[in-house]
Motif scaffolding. Sequence first.
Motif, PDB file in Angstrom:
ATOM      1  N   SER A   7      -7.496  -4.210   5.108  1.00 22.60           N
ATOM      2  CA  SER A   7      -8.759  -3.802   4.742  1.00 22.60           C
ATOM      3  C   SER A   7      -9.017  -2.152   4.871  1.00 22.60           C
ATOM      4  O   SER A   7     -10.168  -1.845   3.991  1.00 22.60           O
ATOM      5  CB  SER A   7      -9.789  -4.544   5.376  1.00 22.60           C
ATOM      6  OG  SER A   7      -9.872  -4.250   6.610  1.00 22.60           O
ATOM      7  N   VAL A  57      -7.128   0.267   3.637  1.00 24.01           N
ATOM      8  CA  VAL A  57      -6.343   1.308   2.736  1.00 24.01           C
ATOM      9  C   VAL A  57      -6.555   0.558   1.411  1.00 24.01           C
ATOM     10  O   VAL A  57      -6.879  -0.572   1.270  1.00 24.01           O
ATOM     11  CB  VAL A  57      -4.881   1.191   3.101  1.00 24.01           C
ATOM     12  CG1 VAL A  57      -4.608   2.130   4.574  1.00 24.01           C
ATOM     13  CG2 VAL A  57      -4.232  -0.111   3.208  1.00 24.01           C
ATOM     14  N   GLU A  58      -6.151   1.540   0.364  1.00 18.71           N
ATOM     15  CA  GLU A  58      -6.141   0.933  -1.005  1.00 18.71           C
ATOM     16  C   GLU A  58      -4.912   0.370  -1.257  1.00 18.71           C
ATOM     17  O   GLU A  58      -3.671   0.655  -0.686  1.00 18.71           O
ATOM     18  CB  GLU A  58      -6.301   2.117  -1.908  1.00 18.71           C
ATOM     19  CG  GLU A  58      -6.192   1.753  -3.353  1.00 18.71           C
ATOM     20  CD  GLU A  58      -6.259   3.050  -4.354  1.00 18.71           C
ATOM     21  OE1 GLU A  58      -6.212   3.030  -5.486  1.00 18.71           O
ATOM     22  OE2 GLU A  58      -6.641   4.054  -3.767  1.00 18.71           O
ATOM     23  N   TRP A  59      -4.739  -0.880  -1.968  1.00 18.78           N
ATOM     24  CA  TRP A  59      -3.644  -1.354  -2.354  1.00 18.78           C
ATOM     25  C   TRP A  59      -2.921  -0.970  -3.495  1.00 18.78           C
ATOM     26  O   TRP A  59      -3.514  -0.654  -4.350  1.00 18.78           O
ATOM     27  CB  TRP A  59      -4.059  -3.008  -2.402  1.00 18.78           C
ATOM     28  CG  TRP A  59      -4.775  -3.574  -1.188  1.00 18.78           C
ATOM     29  CD1 TRP A  59      -4.449  -3.264  -0.049  1.00 18.78           C
ATOM     30  CD2 TRP A  59      -5.505  -4.828  -1.244  1.00 18.78           C
ATOM     31  NE1 TRP A  59      -5.146  -4.178   0.881  1.00 18.78           N
ATOM     32  CE2 TRP A  59      -6.020  -5.093   0.079  1.00 18.78           C
ATOM     33  CE3 TRP A  59      -6.120  -5.755  -2.165  1.00 18.78           C
ATOM     34  CZ2 TRP A  59      -6.857  -6.017   0.570  1.00 18.78           C
ATOM     35  CZ3 TRP A  59      -6.818  -6.801  -1.805  1.00 18.78           C
ATOM     36  CH2 TRP A  59      -7.245  -6.738  -0.421  1.00 18.78           C
ATOM     37  N   THR A  60      -1.446  -0.952  -3.638  1.00 18.08           N
ATOM     38  CA  THR A  60      -0.875  -0.461  -4.763  1.00 18.08           C
ATOM     39  C   THR A  60      -0.028  -1.542  -5.060  1.00 18.08           C
ATOM     40  O   THR A  60       0.698  -2.231  -4.271  1.00 18.08           O
ATOM     41  CB  THR A  60      -0.241   1.131  -4.353  1.00 18.08           C
ATOM     42  OG1 THR A  60       0.462   0.810  -2.981  1.00 18.08           O
ATOM     43  CG2 THR A  60      -1.387   1.982  -4.087  1.00 18.08           C
ATOM     44  N   GLY A 110      -2.052  -6.206  -3.311  1.00 14.72           N
ATOM     45  CA  GLY A 110      -1.076  -5.239  -4.210  1.00 14.72           C
ATOM     46  C   GLY A 110      -0.319  -5.892  -5.474  1.00 14.72           C
ATOM     47  O   GLY A 110      -0.193  -5.246  -6.329  1.00 14.72           O
ATOM     48  N   ARG A 165      -2.561  -7.367 -10.261  1.00 16.90           N
ATOM     49  CA  ARG A 165      -1.930  -5.930 -10.703  1.00 16.90           C
ATOM     50  C   ARG A 165      -0.656  -6.307 -11.572  1.00 16.90           C
ATOM     51  O   ARG A 165      -0.150  -5.629 -12.423  1.00 16.90           O
ATOM     52  CB  ARG A 165      -1.644  -5.144  -9.556  1.00 16.90           C
ATOM     53  CG  ARG A 165      -2.891  -4.348  -9.049  1.00 16.90           C
ATOM     54  CD  ARG A 165      -2.191  -3.707  -7.652  1.00 16.90           C
ATOM     55  NE  ARG A 165      -3.563  -2.790  -7.403  1.00 16.90           N
ATOM     56  CZ  ARG A 165      -4.557  -3.137  -6.438  1.00 16.90           C
ATOM     57  NH1 ARG A 165      -4.599  -4.483  -6.362  1.00 16.90           N
ATOM     58  NH2 ARG A 165      -5.549  -2.441  -6.252  1.00 16.90           N
ATOM     59  N   ALA A 218       1.028  -1.358   0.006  1.00 18.15           N
ATOM     60  CA  ALA A 218       0.242  -0.031  -0.032  1.00 18.15           C
ATOM     61  C   ALA A 218       0.882   1.378   0.192  1.00 18.15           C
ATOM     62  O   ALA A 218       2.129   1.336   0.303  1.00 18.15           O
ATOM     63  CB  ALA A 218      -0.852  -0.095   1.251  1.00 18.15           C
TER      64      ALA A 218
END
Length: 293
Positions: A151, A153-156, A190, A194, A59
Amino acid sequence: MERLLWYVAYGSNLHAARLDRYLRGGRPPGGLRTYPGCRDCRPPRRTVAGAIPGGVYFAGESRAWTGGMAFYDPELPGRAAVRGYLVTVEQFADIAAQEMYRPPGADLDLIRVAAETGRATLGPGRYETLLRVGVRDGLPMLTFTAPHAASEVEWTSPAPAYLGMLARGLREAHGWDVDRTTGYLADRPGVAGRWAPVALRALVMGLTADTRNHFTTVVGPDGRLLVGVPGQGWKLVDRDGTTRPVPLPAGADSEYGPQPVLIDDAGTIHGAVHPTEPVAGRYQDVPAVWRCH
């Protein structure tokens, strides 16, 4: 008498050479940040591989690597692959300070609190929460992570150079092969969905030095990765894990492929090629410069 504890690494510090930059200072390959190092720069007394309940996710945006950063969430299902380093309390304080973007040199009272209660938070920032994840040989096992759950935060997507450090560390600490390393990383939030599977496998094969496949890798200054194997061509792996083919320079033999040395800021590849025709009666590599795109 020196006080010792186990620092439990689950991210790029799985790779001992990466941790060494925190201990002795310097900039890791592919990184953007130079570290001041610890007051006590001696290597860890011991290292052990292990697994702890919970999971690793990516993240945020790393200022040292670009892309997502690895964090540990004890509430995620499964088990996280880790590496324990036996260090002094002072060394752990300096490593933690550098992770928190604070100057090393001050002892952290939070270490005692975390060792006794299981959790201590210095602030809301990344890596400012200390967790006790176990006890080994009568000594606490501590790590640091974000204060929030995966859960929340947005995963990156992590950058290739950073994910490559994890791949090296998993192979180094656990002795995993390409398939197991790729499978473990592919399931991390993440990375899953992706990173293209072919890009992830190419990254792991190249950066874990699987010489049976003769992979060659070059990391660019912007975090991109050039991965190739003789007879199969070259692919450029972008920061988000997507891939695209890289055309061969003129006159290069596709069976042997070019041999990149570096990628500059403009995206130009500098290296050498094995020619399709002899030069001065000999087949020998000749210098070449070509574009990634």
